[in-house]
Scaffold this active site. Structure first.
Site, mmCIF file in Angstrom:
data_model
loop_
_atom_site.group_PDB
_atom_site.id
_atom_site.type_symbol
_atom_site.label_atom_id
_atom_site.label_comp_id
_atom_site.label_asym_id
_atom_site.label_seq_id
_atom_site.Cartn_x
_atom_site.Cartn_y
_atom_site.Cartn_z
ATOM 1 N N CYS A 74 0.826 -1.210 0.000
ATOM 2 C CA CYS A 74 0.000 0.000 0.000
ATOM 3 C C CYS A 74 0.856 1.254 0.000
ATOM 4 O O CYS A 74 0.359 2.354 -0.262
ATOM 5 C CB CYS A 74 -0.898 0.032 1.227
ATOM 6 S SG CYS A 74 -1.977 -1.386 1.332
ATOM 7 N N VAL B 295 7.189 -21.602 -5.573
ATOM 8 C CA VAL B 295 6.474 -22.879 -5.538
ATOM 9 C C VAL B 295 5.691 -22.989 -6.840
ATOM 10 O O VAL B 295 4.912 -22.095 -7.173
ATOM 11 C CB VAL B 295 5.527 -22.971 -4.324
ATOM 12 C CG1 VAL B 295 4.746 -24.282 -4.354
ATOM 13 C CG2 VAL B 295 6.330 -22.858 -3.031
ATOM 14 N N TRP C 47 -23.655 17.747 16.668
ATOM 15 C CA TRP C 47 -24.129 16.458 16.158
ATOM 16 C C TRP C 47 -23.121 16.014 15.098
ATOM 17 O O TRP C 47 -23.068 16.583 14.005
ATOM 18 C CB TRP C 47 -25.517 16.578 15.525
ATOM 19 C CG TRP C 47 -26.620 16.864 16.505
ATOM 20 C CD1 TRP C 47 -27.078 18.089 16.863
ATOM 21 C CD2 TRP C 47 -27.413 15.914 17.236
ATOM 22 N NE1 TRP C 47 -28.102 17.959 17.777
ATOM 23 C CE2 TRP C 47 -28.332 16.639 18.021
ATOM 24 C CE3 TRP C 47 -27.443 14.514 17.300
ATOM 25 C CZ2 TRP C 47 -29.272 16.018 18.869
ATOM 26 C CZ3 TRP C 47 -28.371 13.898 18.139
ATOM 27 C CH2 TRP C 47 -29.273 14.648 18.914
#
Lengths: 432, 432
Positions: A30, A67, A414
């Site tokens: 990131c 792998v 609020w």
């Protein structure tokens, strides 16, 4: 590497081998856009732990070891040692498949593959940066408009070239609803990025990106159109895959094949809102899954409780976040939405910035389904309050009276979370 | 005013009268420190709605009208009209007592009361600012070290005078545990504020503040030692009061006396963590209680779901927040704590700032009891994730795997909330 570390913590006597195709382990993918932007000066800063640090904990890290096949029946893997040019066979008792993801393949006519880049691995990032330094980046085209693509687009603004984003979707950042994505697009345009939506790129030829009738000059092309899991090898070994081709896992991150586990971008997750399997290729989820898998492989016990699809970024000075379901993702949930335009702090504080919160709730029950946020400094981390509420299956009615923090530098009296919940509750009540 | 507005929304035909002792309604008392600091240029900016706006909604606001007595039996109040110098008697069907709080009275020998200020009402703020402008503030002493006192102390740093905070408590901001309060004190000292803890102020005489053997020159003294509810008039009318002298209310915010309701700083709340009555004098709680009371008085139905004791501030460039119980408040809960020193963003991002998170959890059950945060830009609003988790009675074990947001500008891949929860869970498990 999270799994290896946790298995070691749980079980000091376990023999742990890690095979990694590239030369890097334990890094922040990131962080690549910030490396490209020059905010992060050196690639080493993105390394969380070096192979030597893992070896000190007796975790045997083999770099440039790929792998190439799993023999689940005989509990062996075939490993290509690129350094020595040989292939070895390694037995295991427990195998964790942590092969990650790669940029989604898109059908493209290409005459010069060297100018096209993904940004999935650190190798990708280094190659991209070297290329950019070599050619100077007069014309950068980003194909796709997901998080990483847009972050890379912004990074190249600092290179003073022309940056164009071309996406087949109707709006940038399709994990947001289009009304919220539009706000992101506006911020990008304000930063001098050209954004072309609804145009599928079909070819990169003659130093130009072709999309429908459009053509864009390009000396560097970045593919940022999402990822797909590296699950083919597992599938070839008979390990069942599911949504998006990701490897199916149970709560402990076992696959259906005895002795084989999977975690991270190659594996499925459980979505706590839809209660369905999902595939989320994000570092947070990968780290958590790795830890859970390591705990179990080490002989402990842990289950992965699932995801909400929480994501956040900052783009062109706009903070952006989302969690849960968008209106577009609500599917068989009948959903109502409320959009609130408010501010990050009290209206009278000079540092207050505009902020928009969208709340999605289920009709009748009022169950919170998701939320999206755009805004100035301090806006986006509020998504964690929504995520915590989603985690607990709260209704918007109950959320509206939560005791959240308030002081003039941080919110109106609020908070946006409460106003959003209250307005969504009113919509639920009005609709019946 | 929240109650009046909500009652009006619910019931357009109600006759609503508001009596207010001062000349101001509907303002942000929390904004006063920013007015004193000069961040807010004009007192009018702190006004949310003017009396004229309320009158347009047929809410009859009478300024400089002080209710001096309640006759609950006959449903009448006696009102002193300071403008006309008369007393009137007003009948009511439903009465809301919203008398707020005032600075806690402390025993002080004072020779010149004019230099001593509270900062509870807008009148207080205006008087303080006028006084400061008149005298220039060479030596400001703040008595007490709660949120508002410290905010005022910081505000006066901008006046270039000497600012001293003197508190009887062992550390500043006693709603935090002392280890976290210490970090606040360090930030204040770094800003040039002198902080004297553990010294009770006994007198303000001869232009000096006296505290134990200490003396501090003072041309302006601010009392910031907490508040007490204005509940005497209600008590005199036979309305029962409880914790801290605040008016006892039920879930709908009814008092025990028919026809009388109470809301805001003068009323009790229910604490969701202790499951006990509490008294929290904060604007968020007052606004919510007002809305609930107005809904019920208007004939609707709503209940107040309680508080967590969430609070936030920014002091001397340090963000500070808390919710739930501190270790000191855990009382009969046996509690364990975990303190995490991390950063606001990924370690490699240049804008990342130090952040400390303290998590308090119950022994054995792992139930989250509280959290405290200090840190740089972006740290403190994380308290809302803790508050939402507390609201839902989460355990720290469950919290540790929540799907919270991550991107390098906003957090390390394991957000501080998750690390804090995980470490607290480990403490719970270790202690058994």
């Amino acid at each position: 590497m999270s799994a290896a570390s946790q298995a070691r913590r749980v079980n000091p006597s376990l023999q742990i081998e890690v095979f990694e195709k590239t030369e890097w382990v334990s890094y922040s993918a990131c962080g690549i856009p910030y490396l490209v932007a020059g905010d992060v000066g050196d690639v080493d800063q993105l390394i969380a732990r070096t192979p030597a640090e893992f070896r000190e904990r007796h975790i045997d890290v083999r770099l440039r070891h790929e792998v190439v096949a799993i023999d689940a029946e005989n509990r062996k893997v075939e490993v290509r040692d690129h350094g020595r040019g040989r292939t070895i066979t390694v037995p295991y008792d427990e195998l964790l498949v942590a092969t990650g993801a790669r940029p989604r393949e898109i059908e493209l006519e290409v005459d010069d593959p060297s100018i096209i880049h993904g940004v999935q691995t650190l190798d990708d990032g280094i190659r991209l940066l070297e290329h950019a330094r070599r050619i100077g980046c007069k014309d950068v085209v980003v194909v796709g408009a997901g998080y990483i693509g847009l972050e890379i687009a912004e990074a190249f603004v600092k290179w003073r070239g022309k940056v164009t984003v071309v996406t087949g979707s109707a709006e940038v950042m399709p994990s947001l609803d289009p009304d919220m994505g539009r706000r992101v697009r506006d911020a990008m345009i304000g930063h001098g990025i050209e954004v072309v939506c609804g145009q599928r790129v079909t070819a990169v030829e003659g130093g130009r990106v072709h999309a429908g009738r459009h053509e864009f000059p390009a000396d560097l092309v970045v593919i940022g159109a999402g990822v797909q899991p590296n699950s083919e090898m597992a599938a070839a070994a008979g390990i069942p895959t599911g949504i998006n081709g990701a490897i199916d896992v149970d709560h402990q991150l076992r696959t259906a094949v005895p002795g084989v586990w999977a975690a991270g971008d190659c594996a499925t997750s459980f979505h706590r809102v839809t209660r369905q399997p999902t595939h989320v290729a994000l570092g947070t989820v990968a780290n958590k899954q790795g830890r859970i898998a390591g705990e179990n492989i080490g002989g402990g016990y842990a289950t992965f409780p699932g995801v909400l699809g929480t994501a956040i970024t900052r783009l062109c000075e706009l903070e952006v976040a989302r969690t849960g379901l968008s209106m577009a993702e609500a599917g068989s949930f009948e959903a109502v939405e409320a959009v609130v335009e408010t501010s990050t702090g009290a209206g009278y504080m000079p540092e207050s910035r505009d902020m928009v919160v969208k709340v999605v709730a289920e009709r009748r029950t009022g169950r919170l389904l998701g939320a999206q946020i755009t805004g100035g400094d301090g806006a986006a981390k509020r998504i964690d309050a929504f995520a915590t509420a989603l985690w607990n299956d709260m209704t918007v009615h109950e959320m509206a009276m939560m005791d959240l923090s308030y002081a003039p530098p941080f919110s109106p009296v609020w908070d946006a979370v409460l106003i959003g919940a209250r307005k969504a509750a009113a919509r639920v009540d009005a609709r019946g």
